[in-house]
Write a protein that holds these residues in place. Structure first.
Motif, short mmCIF file in Angstrom:
data_model
loop_
_atom_site.label_atom_id
_atom_site.label_comp_id
_atom_site.label_asym_id
_atom_site.label_seq_id
_atom_site.Cartn_x
_atom_site.Cartn_y
_atom_site.Cartn_z
N MET A 159 76.04 22.08 -45.52
CA MET A 159 75.04 22.90 -44.85
C MET A 159 75.40 24.38 -44.89
O MET A 159 74.53 25.25 -44.85
CB MET A 159 74.85 22.43 -43.41
CG MET A 159 74.37 20.99 -43.29
SD MET A 159 73.04 20.57 -44.45
CE MET A 159 71.75 21.66 -43.91
N ALA A 160 76.71 24.70 -44.99
CA ALA A 160 77.09 26.10 -45.15
C ALA A 160 76.56 26.64 -46.49
O ALA A 160 76.08 27.78 -46.57
CB ALA A 160 78.61 26.24 -45.08
N ILE A 161 76.66 25.84 -47.54
CA ILE A 161 76.12 26.25 -48.84
C ILE A 161 74.60 26.38 -48.75
O ILE A 161 74.00 27.29 -49.34
CB ILE A 161 76.52 25.25 -49.93
CG1 ILE A 161 78.04 25.23 -50.10
CG2 ILE A 161 75.86 25.62 -51.26
CD1 ILE A 161 78.53 24.14 -51.03
N ALA A 162 73.95 25.48 -47.99
CA ALA A 162 72.50 25.57 -47.82
C ALA A 162 72.10 26.88 -47.16
O ALA A 162 71.09 27.50 -47.52
CB ALA A 162 71.99 24.38 -47.01
N ILE A 163 72.89 27.33 -46.18
CA ILE A 163 72.61 28.61 -45.53
C ILE A 163 72.74 29.76 -46.53
O ILE A 163 71.90 30.68 -46.57
CB ILE A 163 73.56 28.81 -44.33
CG1 ILE A 163 73.21 27.81 -43.22
CG2 ILE A 163 73.51 30.24 -43.81
CD1 ILE A 163 74.19 27.79 -42.07
N LEU A 164 73.77 29.71 -47.37
CA LEU A 164 73.92 30.74 -48.40
C LEU A 164 72.75 30.70 -49.38
O LEU A 164 72.25 31.75 -49.80
CB LEU A 164 75.25 30.51 -49.14
CG LEU A 164 75.56 31.48 -50.27
CD1 LEU A 164 75.64 32.92 -49.76
CD2 LEU A 164 76.87 31.08 -50.97
N TRP A 165 72.31 29.51 -49.73
CA TRP A 165 71.16 29.33 -50.62
C TRP A 165 69.92 30.00 -50.02
O TRP A 165 69.21 30.74 -50.71
CB TRP A 165 70.97 27.83 -50.82
CG TRP A 165 69.77 27.37 -51.57
CD1 TRP A 165 69.03 28.05 -52.48
CD2 TRP A 165 69.17 26.06 -51.48
NE1 TRP A 165 68.01 27.28 -52.96
CE2 TRP A 165 68.08 26.05 -52.36
CE3 TRP A 165 69.48 24.93 -50.74
CZ2 TRP A 165 67.27 24.91 -52.53
CZ3 TRP A 165 68.69 23.80 -50.91
CH2 TRP A 165 67.60 23.80 -51.80
N ILE A 166 69.68 29.77 -48.73
CA ILE A 166 68.52 30.39 -48.07
C ILE A 166 68.67 31.91 -48.03
O ILE A 166 67.71 32.66 -48.29
CB ILE A 166 68.36 29.82 -46.66
CG1 ILE A 166 68.03 28.32 -46.72
CG2 ILE A 166 67.28 30.57 -45.89
CD1 ILE A 166 68.12 27.62 -45.38
N ALA A 167 69.88 32.39 -47.72
CA ALA A 167 70.10 33.84 -47.61
C ALA A 167 69.85 34.54 -48.94
O ALA A 167 69.19 35.59 -48.99
CB ALA A 167 71.52 34.10 -47.12
N LEU A 168 70.36 33.98 -50.02
CA LEU A 168 70.14 34.60 -51.33
C LEU A 168 68.68 34.53 -51.75
O LEU A 168 68.15 35.46 -52.37
CB LEU A 168 71.03 33.92 -52.38
CG LEU A 168 72.53 34.17 -52.24
CD1 LEU A 168 73.30 33.44 -53.32
CD2 LEU A 168 72.83 35.67 -52.29
N SER A 169 68.01 33.43 -51.39
CA SER A 169 66.58 33.33 -51.68
C SER A 169 65.80 34.37 -50.88
O SER A 169 64.82 34.96 -51.37
CB SER A 169 66.07 31.93 -51.36
OG SER A 169 66.70 30.96 -52.16
N ALA A 170 66.22 34.63 -49.64
CA ALA A 170 65.57 35.65 -48.83
C ALA A 170 65.74 37.03 -49.46
O ALA A 170 64.81 37.85 -49.45
CB ALA A 170 66.14 35.63 -47.42
N CYS A 171 66.91 37.28 -50.02
CA CYS A 171 67.13 38.56 -50.70
C CYS A 171 66.17 38.71 -51.89
O CYS A 171 65.63 39.80 -52.13
CB CYS A 171 68.57 38.65 -51.19
SG CYS A 171 69.78 38.80 -49.86
#
Length: 602
Positions: free
Chosen positions: A391-403
């Motif tokens: 889930m930590a990687i999922a959060i990073l995935w969402i953050a980069l997609s938001a960028c």
């Protein structure tokens, strides 16, 4: 030493020969390798070997049973003599010829064998591209050897020899070999077998000897004036190892289902590949095969994706090697769990190479699979690493997609904040549930995650747009809660669990209504994920409060991580952030026909 261990020891030799062939091709200016295709072929070879751990009983087990019960002549001393070994090898090769030939002439057998032919390249990596379903029916063709009294050990050894021999003939770097071509399956002869040219189609079935083809009228020599074009006439156009194995079966099932006559429903499976009932062909027409317009499947990859795929491949190869080395002595359940992990990693690798998912999404899938396996097998220190990591990687995935969404000017902070909050609360719930005394904080965290998901799914659509779905999820939730109450749910948890069940049921209903309203693949992905979330929670609660489920962590966590991946993937597509950040790949095909260089003698 088991056959699986033999393959592990042979793998470095295979890879070395592949490297040599690649270097020779580059030096000659006629390289036959593409990175994505070679990865796909070797991955299918790995899947073939790992799945063989479970299907070996169909080949060796049934052979041994027939040998022990109905062998017509028992003389182990002869079969283990030099002449006996040679005769057994010839016998095996003869049986292989007919299996191979029927694999091109019977639809259901072609469904298994087609995997080996799907590559549009022809090189030593193609030799490793093998089916995972061939053992389901292929064992029948070797029963004459059991009836003749060939011992199972001799049968297994000559079968391995026949298989290993066929590796070297998959190359375009070796030309005609004179007298050798007349007697043996050589590279020139086998190139013809893999070609889809009209004159070459369904020829040269021999494994070691090409004599069988000359005897039974299926031989055709390679003609330098017509270079071979490789692949299958029903193009795969995918690097997905699961779809590669299922493609032809799915096509046969489709035609069988839609055929009006019962006899045609059966004939589809046993007629020649490509045969279709007239009514099905009329309703679902397919374009005629045109060699000149054969598209070449070659999705682009940027340098980062290549490095990622290469690293993933090395780790996957190591994992497969460890699995095969210990598989014969491990419990069936352990083998099944690790096979599922390897399969998830292979699927993720193929999806990244094809550009269907991004690198971070692949890592979430892999970390989730490892978290599931380590929990199911009681490897707690590793589970404590992989469970929060997913889930930590999922959060990073969402953050980069938001960028990416911000850069495109398509960023709305409210839905993005809700999505991030839902996954962050899920991470908190994961951590709490890893410790025995923190069930209630974990329940509250997941309750918050579901409320965030529920608010997110409300964006842009009305509440509960599909009332039958609302009734169905509420009824399911009520039935689940009743089972928990009757099963001994503690009084202190009845209120929180009731609230939790209600929220997850409403979340699933909202997701289903949203999918019915939007009718998009992204919305359907979220809806399936929400239903899997409901299933995962029901399994967890049943295991904890009603009755213990066998391998409960496997079912609970597998459905949980599938739910999270599907929801996040679907929401990212809906929100306008790329669902495949950092992939750098476009999905597509090169419509130019593959170029081939005529070969003379090497």
């Amino acid at each position: 030493m088991s056959p699986s261990q033999t393959i592990v020891l042979a793998t470095p030799v295979f890879l070395l020969l592949i490297a040599i062939e690649f270097a020779v091709g580059r030096a000659r200016g006629r390289n036959t390798y593409r990175f994505n295709d070679a990865l796909g072929s070797i991955s299918l070879g790995m899947l073939s070997q790992t799945s063989a751990v479970f299907t070996r009983v169909l080949r060796i087990g049934l052979y041994s049973a027939v040998f022990s019960q109905v062998a017509l002549w028992r003389n182990d001393a002869f079969w283990t003599s030099a002449w006996g070994w040679l005769l057994a090898l010839l016998f095996y090769d003869f049986c292989y010829y007919w299996l191979h030939r029927m694999g091109h002439e019977v639809g259901v057998l072609w469904a298994a064998h087609a995997v080996h032919h799907q590559s549009q390249d022809y090189n030593l990596s193609t030799a490793l591209r093998q089916t995972s379903s061939g053992a389901l029916l292929g064992w029948v063709f070797y029963l004459p050897m059991a009836l003749a009294g060939v011992p199972p050990l001799v049968f297994a050894v000559v079968g391995l020899i026949d298989l290993l021999y066929q590796f070297w003939v998959h190359t375009e770097q070796v030309g005609r070999l004179g007298w050798f071509d007349r007697w043996f399956c050589a590279p020139s002869n086998h190139r013809v077998h893999h070609a889809v040219n009209d004159r070459y189609l369904d020829k040269n079935y021999g494994g070691i000897l090409i004599v069988w083809d000359r005897l039974f009228g299926t031989f055709h020599a390679e003609d330098a004036r017509e270079p071979c074009v490789y692949g299958t006439r029903g193009l795969l156009n995918s690097w997905d190892p699961l779809w590669a194995n299922a493609q032809v079966y799915a096509a046969l099932a489709h035609d069988s289902w839609h055929a009006r006559r019962f006899s045609d429903k059966l004939r589809v499976w046993f007629k020649r590949p490509g045969w279709r009932p007239a009514d099905v062909a009329a309703r679902f027409p397919k374009p005629a095969f045109d060699l000149a317009q054969l598209p070449r499947f070659d999705p682009a990859m940027d340098a980062r994706t290549r490095w990622f795929a290469g690293a993933q491949f090395v780790l996957l190869l190591a994992g497969v090697s460890v699995f095969l080395w210990q598989a014969d002595g491990a419990p069936l359940a352990h083998n099944a769990v690790w096979f599922a992990v390897l399969l998830a990693a292979q699927w993720a690798l193929g999806a990244v190479v094809q550009g269907r998912i991004g690198m971070l999404q692949a890592l979430v899938v892999e970390a989730g699979a490892l978290a599931t396996a380590t929990s199911a097998l009681g490897l707690l220190p590793w589970h404590w690493l992989f469970k929060p990591l997913a889930m930590a990687i999922a959060i990073l995935w969402i953050a980069l997609s938001a960028c990416q969404a911000i850069a495109r000017g398509r960023f709305d902070p409210k839905p993005w904040g809700l999505l991030l909050a839902a996954v962050a609360l899920s991470l908190a719930g994961d951590v709490f549930l890893m410790f025995g005394g923190l069930f209630l904080p974990g329940l509250v965290s997941f309750l918050g995650a579901h409320l965030a998901y529920l608010a997110l799914l409300r964006q842009g659509v009305p509440w509960f747009a599909h009332r039958p779905a609302l009734l169905a999820t509420l009824a399911t939730g009520a039935a689940t809660y009743a089972c928990l109450w009757l099963g001994g749910l503690p009084a202190a948890l009845r209120g929180p669990v009731a609230a939790y069940v209600l929220v997850i049921a409403l979340m699933a209903a909202q997701a289903l209504g949203r999918a019915q309203r939007l009718r998009s693949p992204a919305a359907r992905s979220v809806a399936v994920g929400a239903c899997l979330f409901m299933l995962s929670d029901a399994l967890l609660a049943t295991h904890r409060f009603v009755l213990p489920l066998p391998l409960a962590p496997l079912w609970v966590l597998a459905s949980y991580y599938a739910a999270q991946v599907l929801i996040v993937h679907g929401m990212l597509r809906s929100l306008g952030g790329s669902a495949v950040p950092c992939a750098g790949a476009d999905r597509g095909v090169d419509l130019s026909p593959p170029a081939r260089t005529p070969l003379g003698s090497a």
